[in-house]
Design a protein around this motif. Structure first.
Motif, mmCIF file in Angstrom:
data_model
loop_
_atom_site.group_PDB
_atom_site.id
_atom_site.type_symbol
_atom_site.label_atom_id
_atom_site.label_comp_id
_atom_site.label_asym_id
_atom_site.label_seq_id
_atom_site.Cartn_x
_atom_site.Cartn_y
_atom_site.Cartn_z
ATOM 1 N N GLU A 17 16.789 18.185 -11.552
ATOM 2 C CA GLU A 17 15.387 17.599 -10.544
ATOM 3 C C GLU A 17 15.852 17.185 -9.023
ATOM 4 O O GLU A 17 17.123 16.633 -8.997
ATOM 5 C CB GLU A 17 14.573 16.891 -10.940
ATOM 6 N N ILE A 18 15.234 17.483 -8.181
ATOM 7 C CA ILE A 18 15.610 16.059 -7.221
ATOM 8 C C ILE A 18 14.628 14.829 -7.474
ATOM 9 O O ILE A 18 13.644 15.021 -7.681
ATOM 10 C CB ILE A 18 14.728 16.950 -5.817
ATOM 11 N N ASP A 19 15.513 14.121 -7.102
ATOM 12 C CA ASP A 19 14.824 12.531 -7.363
ATOM 13 C C ASP A 19 13.613 12.184 -6.342
ATOM 14 O O ASP A 19 14.059 12.313 -4.961
ATOM 15 C CB ASP A 19 15.740 10.968 -6.951
ATOM 16 N N ARG A 20 12.502 12.295 -6.759
ATOM 17 C CA ARG A 20 11.584 12.497 -5.258
ATOM 18 C C ARG A 20 10.813 11.061 -5.441
ATOM 19 O O ARG A 20 9.463 10.594 -4.415
ATOM 20 C CB ARG A 20 10.434 13.189 -6.275
ATOM 21 N N TYR A 21 11.783 10.166 -5.788
ATOM 22 C CA TYR A 21 11.117 8.389 -6.068
ATOM 23 C C TYR A 21 12.333 6.994 -6.139
ATOM 24 O O TYR A 21 13.650 7.524 -6.073
ATOM 25 C CB TYR A 21 10.344 8.535 -7.138
ATOM 26 N N ILE A 22 12.272 6.296 -5.479
ATOM 27 C CA ILE A 22 13.147 5.290 -5.924
ATOM 28 C C ILE A 22 12.089 4.691 -6.572
ATOM 29 O O ILE A 22 10.499 4.119 -5.932
ATOM 30 C CB ILE A 22 13.462 4.563 -4.405
ATOM 31 N N TYR A 23 12.633 3.627 -8.040
ATOM 32 C CA TYR A 23 12.039 2.561 -8.145
ATOM 33 C C TYR A 23 12.230 1.135 -8.622
ATOM 34 O O TYR A 23 13.385 0.980 -7.909
ATOM 35 C CB TYR A 23 11.767 2.515 -10.394
ATOM 36 N N GLN A 27 6.720 8.406 1.986
ATOM 37 C CA GLN A 27 6.103 7.172 1.939
ATOM 38 C C GLN A 27 7.306 5.938 2.335
ATOM 39 O O GLN A 27 6.760 5.174 3.238
ATOM 40 C CB GLN A 27 5.477 6.822 0.882
ATOM 41 N N LEU A 28 8.044 5.641 2.231
ATOM 42 C CA LEU A 28 9.358 5.055 2.788
ATOM 43 C C LEU A 28 9.289 5.348 4.221
ATOM 44 O O LEU A 28 9.525 4.109 4.700
ATOM 45 C CB LEU A 28 10.463 4.995 2.160
ATOM 46 N N GLU A 29 9.730 6.982 4.385
ATOM 47 C CA GLU A 29 9.877 6.835 5.613
ATOM 48 C C GLU A 29 8.161 6.266 7.260
ATOM 49 O O GLU A 29 8.289 5.752 8.363
ATOM 50 C CB GLU A 29 9.966 8.295 6.164
ATOM 51 N N ASN A 30 7.180 6.668 6.558
ATOM 52 C CA ASN A 30 6.046 6.087 7.261
ATOM 53 C C ASN A 30 5.784 4.587 7.127
ATOM 54 O O ASN A 30 5.395 3.886 7.923
ATOM 55 C CB ASN A 30 5.376 6.416 5.550
ATOM 56 N N LEU A 31 6.821 3.793 5.697
ATOM 57 C CA LEU A 31 6.867 2.292 5.779
ATOM 58 C C LEU A 31 7.868 2.122 6.968
ATOM 59 O O LEU A 31 6.725 1.245 7.467
ATOM 60 C CB LEU A 31 7.540 1.519 4.738
ATOM 61 N N PHE A 32 9.242 2.515 7.239
ATOM 62 C CA PHE A 32 9.333 1.975 8.009
ATOM 63 C C PHE A 32 8.994 2.800 9.887
ATOM 64 O O PHE A 32 9.447 1.389 9.927
ATOM 65 C CB PHE A 32 10.936 3.256 8.148
ATOM 66 N N GLN A 33 8.203 3.458 10.215
ATOM 67 C CA GLN A 33 7.450 3.541 11.130
ATOM 68 C C GLN A 33 6.756 2.180 11.007
ATOM 69 O O GLN A 33 6.140 1.917 11.758
ATOM 70 C CB GLN A 33 6.648 5.104 10.785
ATOM 71 N N ALA A 34 5.966 2.284 9.871
ATOM 72 C CA ALA A 34 4.820 0.762 10.065
ATOM 73 C C ALA A 34 5.544 -0.201 10.046
ATOM 74 O O ALA A 34 5.216 -1.278 10.691
ATOM 75 C CB ALA A 34 4.110 0.688 8.700
ATOM 76 N N ASN A 35 6.311 -0.123 9.278
ATOM 77 C CA ASN A 35 6.799 -1.747 10.201
ATOM 78 C C ASN A 35 8.896 -1.527 9.380
ATOM 79 O O ASN A 35 9.345 -2.004 9.465
ATOM 80 C CB ASN A 35 6.801 -2.929 8.524
ATOM 81 N N PRO A 36 8.950 -1.461 10.853
ATOM 82 C CA PRO A 36 10.819 -1.578 11.496
ATOM 83 C C PRO A 36 11.136 -2.204 11.001
ATOM 84 O O PRO A 36 12.902 -2.003 10.112
ATOM 85 C CB PRO A 36 10.926 -1.574 12.222
ATOM 86 N N LYS A 37 11.025 -3.583 9.808
ATOM 87 C CA LYS A 37 11.698 -5.085 9.298
ATOM 88 C C LYS A 37 12.042 -3.556 7.643
ATOM 89 O O LYS A 37 13.090 -3.784 7.173
ATOM 90 C CB LYS A 37 10.526 -5.829 8.662
ATOM 91 N N PHE A 38 11.699 -2.720 7.461
ATOM 92 C CA PHE A 38 12.111 -2.226 6.077
ATOM 93 C C PHE A 38 12.713 -1.973 5.971
ATOM 94 O O PHE A 38 13.237 -1.642 5.004
ATOM 95 C CB PHE A 38 10.884 -1.419 5.640
ATOM 96 N N GLU A 39 13.452 -0.886 7.470
ATOM 97 C CA GLU A 39 14.474 -0.101 7.479
ATOM 98 C C GLU A 39 15.667 -0.881 7.771
ATOM 99 O O GLU A 39 16.957 -0.778 6.487
ATOM 100 C CB GLU A 39 14.592 0.467 8.927
ATOM 101 N N SER A 99 0.850 -1.237 -0.003
ATOM 102 C CA SER A 99 0.215 -0.021 0.444
ATOM 103 C C SER A 99 1.112 1.313 0.086
ATOM 104 O O SER A 99 0.415 2.463 -0.051
ATOM 105 C CB SER A 99 -0.899 -0.121 1.186
ATOM 106 N N PHE A 100 2.497 1.166 0.506
ATOM 107 C CA PHE A 100 2.971 2.206 0.389
ATOM 108 C C PHE A 100 3.644 2.777 -1.247
ATOM 109 O O PHE A 100 4.298 3.554 -1.517
ATOM 110 C CB PHE A 100 4.302 1.951 1.318
#
Length: 191
Positions: A43-49, A110-122, A25-26
Motif C-alpha cells: 500500500e501507499i502510506d497515506r498518513y504520517i502519525y 494536508q501537510l503541504e497545506n500546513l506548510f503553506q499556512a505556516n512555513p515554520k512547519f517545513e 486543524s490540519f
C-alpha cells in the motif's frame, strides 16, 4: 487534550496560541486497537502519525513470513514509511499498533497545506526527517559492529520502559536475535 503534540512541535519551533490551534486543524485524531494495521505492505502510506498514547511498530515481513522490526514508536514519536509517504510509492513495510493507541495523523496534501499556512512547519518536519535518518543510520551501523548485548542496552536507552509493554519477540526481532537468545542474554547478564 492536545498538549503532547503541541509540546512536540515546541521542541523545534515556537508557535503563538493562534498558530497552535490552526496547526491542530490540519490533523485528525483516532483511537487504534492493538494489532490494528495502519499500513500493509504494497500500500501507499497515506498518513504520517503522531503517537499520543500507546505504541506502534514498523516492520518488514520476508518471503518466509518472518517479521523484522525496523522501529518502535511509543508516545511522543512520529511514524510513517517516509519514502512511501513523500514519494507516493507502495511500501515494502507495515505499520501496526502494538498496544491500544491514540494517534494524530495527517495526509501529505494536508501537510503541504500546513506548510503553506505556516512555513515554520517545513523546518519542523525537516528536523524530524533529519533526526529519523540519523536514528535509522545508527541502527544499521550498530548491527555491523555492536554485540547483541550492546544493541539491547541501546534499545533500553532509546525506548525506556517499552520492554515491559511489548512482546519479547518484537524486541528480539528488532535486535536481530531469537527470543530464546534474548531471554538467555538477559538472564546471564542480569538485564
Amino acid at each position: 487534550m492536545h498538549q503532547l503534540i503541541l509540546n512536540n512541535f515546541a521542541l523545534h519551533i515556537a508557535l503563538a496560541p493562534d498558530e497552535q490551534e490552526r496547526a491542530l486543524s490540519f490533523f485528525e485524531f483516532k483511537k487504534v486497537d492493538k494489532r490494528t494495521w495502519l499500513l500493509h505492505p504494497g500500500e501507499i502510506d497515506r498518513y504520517i502519525y503522531f503517537v499520543k498514547r500507546g505504541s506502534l511498530r514498523m516492520f518488514f515481513a520476508d518471503t518466509n513470513g518472518d517479521e523484522h522490526n525496523i522501529g518502535f514508536y511509543p508516545e511522543n514519536w512520529w511514524v510513517c514509511d517516509i519514502v512511501s509517504f513523500y514519494k507516493e510509492k507502495p511500501s515494502a513495510n507495515a505499520i501496526q499498533a502494538m498496544e491500544d493507541s491514540e494517534v494524530y495523523y495527517t495526509s501529505l496534501s494536508q501537510l503541504e497545506n500546513l506548510f503553506q499556512a505556516n512555513p515554520k512547519f517545513e523546518r519542523f518536519f525537516r528536523i524530524l526527517t533529519q533526526n529519523g535518518f540519523e536514528l535509522y543510520e545508527r541502527r544499521i551501523t550498530s548491527h555491523l559492529y555492536k554485540s547483541a548485548e550492546e544493541r539491547y542496552l541501546d534499545f533500553r536507552k532509546r525506548y525506556p520502559g517499552l520492554e515491559k509493554r511489548i512482546a519479547q519477540k518484537h524486541i528480539a526481532s528488532y535486535l536481530g536475535i531469537t527470543p530464546a537468545f534474548l531471554s538467555m542474554m538477559r538472564k546471564e547478564n542480569g538485564l
